[in-house]
Design an enzyme around this catalytic site. Structure first.
Site, PDB file in Angstrom:
ATOM      1  N   ARG A  46     -18.915   3.068  -9.091  1.00 13.11           N
ATOM      2  CA  ARG A  46     -18.846   1.890  -9.944  1.00 13.11           C
ATOM      3  C   ARG A  46     -18.949   0.650  -9.057  1.00 13.11           C
ATOM      4  O   ARG A  46     -18.451   0.632  -7.931  1.00 13.11           O
ATOM      5  CB  ARG A  46     -17.539   1.848 -10.734  1.00 13.11           C
ATOM      6  CG  ARG A  46     -17.464   2.822 -11.885  1.00 13.11           C
ATOM      7  CD  ARG A  46     -18.318   2.374 -13.053  1.00 13.11           C
ATOM      8  NE  ARG A  46     -18.102   3.215 -14.233  1.00 13.11           N
ATOM      9  CZ  ARG A  46     -18.850   4.250 -14.559  1.00 13.11           C
ATOM     10  NH1 ARG A  46     -19.864   4.614 -13.779  1.00 13.11           N
ATOM     11  NH2 ARG A  46     -18.606   4.934 -15.665  1.00 13.11           N
ATOM     12  N   GLU A  85     -23.315  -5.725 -14.675  1.00 13.81           N
ATOM     13  CA  GLU A  85     -24.497  -4.969 -15.100  1.00 13.81           C
ATOM     14  C   GLU A  85     -24.988  -5.455 -16.457  1.00 13.81           C
ATOM     15  O   GLU A  85     -24.186  -5.580 -17.380  1.00 13.81           O
ATOM     16  CB  GLU A  85     -24.175  -3.469 -15.152  1.00 13.81           C
ATOM     17  CG  GLU A  85     -23.866  -2.895 -13.774  1.00 13.81           C
ATOM     18  CD  GLU A  85     -23.701  -1.381 -13.757  1.00 13.81           C
ATOM     19  OE1 GLU A  85     -23.865  -0.741 -14.826  1.00 13.81           O
ATOM     20  OE2 GLU A  85     -23.441  -0.829 -12.680  1.00 13.81           O
ATOM     21  N   HIS A 107     -28.567   1.672 -12.397  1.00 16.07           N
ATOM     22  CA  HIS A 107     -27.533   2.569 -12.906  1.00 16.07           C
ATOM     23  C   HIS A 107     -28.161   3.763 -13.638  1.00 16.07           C
ATOM     24  O   HIS A 107     -27.818   4.075 -14.789  1.00 16.07           O
ATOM     25  CB  HIS A 107     -26.571   1.831 -13.834  1.00 16.07           C
ATOM     26  CG  HIS A 107     -25.242   2.531 -13.980  1.00 16.07           C
ATOM     27  ND1 HIS A 107     -24.082   1.879 -14.295  1.00 16.07           N
ATOM     28  CD2 HIS A 107     -24.892   3.845 -13.846  1.00 16.07           C
ATOM     29  CE1 HIS A 107     -23.078   2.744 -14.370  1.00 16.07           C
ATOM     30  NE2 HIS A 107     -23.552   3.956 -14.096  1.00 16.07           N
TER      31      HIS A 107
END
Length: 309
Positions: free
Chosen positions: A228, A257, A275
């Site tokens: 993360r 993000e 991601h």
């Protein structure tokens, strides 16, 4: 009004679930919802676990009994708080750890063997006869893994096959682990040529990849993050890359993000992906299967197949 259970989907990118689930449930897409009173009928909520779930949203759903994280991660949910309200929480347990490990290894190969730079060289017409790009071998490279959970162990297995030497660090010793654990995170970084962050994010490890850890990894080191974004001090990382105090970074996750493109425009020696480490067709299929199984069990009054720990 339909007598079918009402389920709300939180994020737009999970909209692909709505048509299939609509066969059995009354679905609400929150990004399109024009009738807020309908939220009072919601009994299950589907979300991507990396995004924060606002308590005020839960307050609008007095009948809510299940928060179903479509993803493996569930760090956006205050599990203790929602359980105190009698709400169950499930996730896609171990649905994509092998895929995330593949992605981490791919990023290591891309950086160490200059695959992205080589592609750009050929496309730009800069490949000159007689010139040879010398890249870094993985044979004997020292790889440190932060967090030896499902993803970390999968990375370690691959690294071993690729002739790398592996050590790891995590807050809890694992006597049965096949690889040695070092005493501190900074010690692991100082030992490593490559540091892979694979730890689950929680409130105690925010920015644990600190400026000191980054400096310990050093000007020849590579930092890979498939965990993360919040577990890395991103400002310190960018500063170290610009100053040459860190050799390179390969990132699939970010503090924000989507991460702003301009944030990375002048940051050297980086490979960035959006991601996608665990986003494979096989993983998504497993996530759907787990979601359906958890919803079926919840509405049947049976134990959830994959509750969060």
């Amino acid at each position: 009004m339909s007598d079918r259970p009402v389920i709300a989907v939180v994020q737009p990118h999970l909209g692909l679930l709505v048509p299939q689930l609509s066969q059995h449930y009354d679905m609400i897409a929150l990004w399109e919802e024009k009738d807020p009173p309908r939220l009072a009928e919601v009994s299950a909520l589907i979300m991507a676990g990396e995004f924060r779930l606002p308590p005020e949203l839960i307050d609008q759903m007095p009948k809510l009994g299940l928060i179903a994280c479509f993803t493996v991660g569930y760090d956006g949910v205050d599990v203790a708080a929602v359980r105190a309200r009698g709400i169950q929480v499930c996730h896609a347990h171990d649905a994509n750890h092998e895929d995330v490990a593949d992605h981490a290894i791919g990023m290591i190969l891309a950086q160490r063997r200059a695959i992205v730079a080589g592609d750009r060289m050929v496309r730009a017409g800069e490949w000159k006869r007689g010139a040879k790009m010398i890249t870094g071998s993985l044979d004997g490279a020292r790889i440190g893994i932060v967090g030896l959970g499902s993803i970390g162990a999968a990375v370690a297995r691959r690294a071993e096959v690729m002739r790398m030497e592996t050590r790891w660090w995590g807050p809890n010793p694992k006597p049965d682990a096949a690889w040695p654990r070092v005493d501190t995170l900074e010690e692991l970084a100082a030992w490593s040529d490559i540091l892979v962050v694979a730890a689950r994010a929680h409130h105690d490890n925010e920015k644990m990849i600190s400026a000191a850890v980054i400096d310990a990894l050093g000007p020849e080191g590579l930092l890979v993050n498939v965990a993360r974004g919040q577990v890395v001090n991103e400002d310190a990382l960018i500063a170290a890359l610009r100053d040459g105090r860190l050799g390179a970074a390969a990132l699939d996750v970010y503090a924000q993000e989507p991460t702003p493109a301009e944030r990375w425009a002048d940051v050297p020696n980086t490979i960035l992906t959006p991601h996608t480490g665990g986003a494979t067709d096989a993983a998504v299929r497993r996530m759907k299967e787990m979601l359906l199984a958890n919803l079926t069990a919840f509405y049947a009054g049976e134990p959830l197949p994959t509750p969060v720990p």
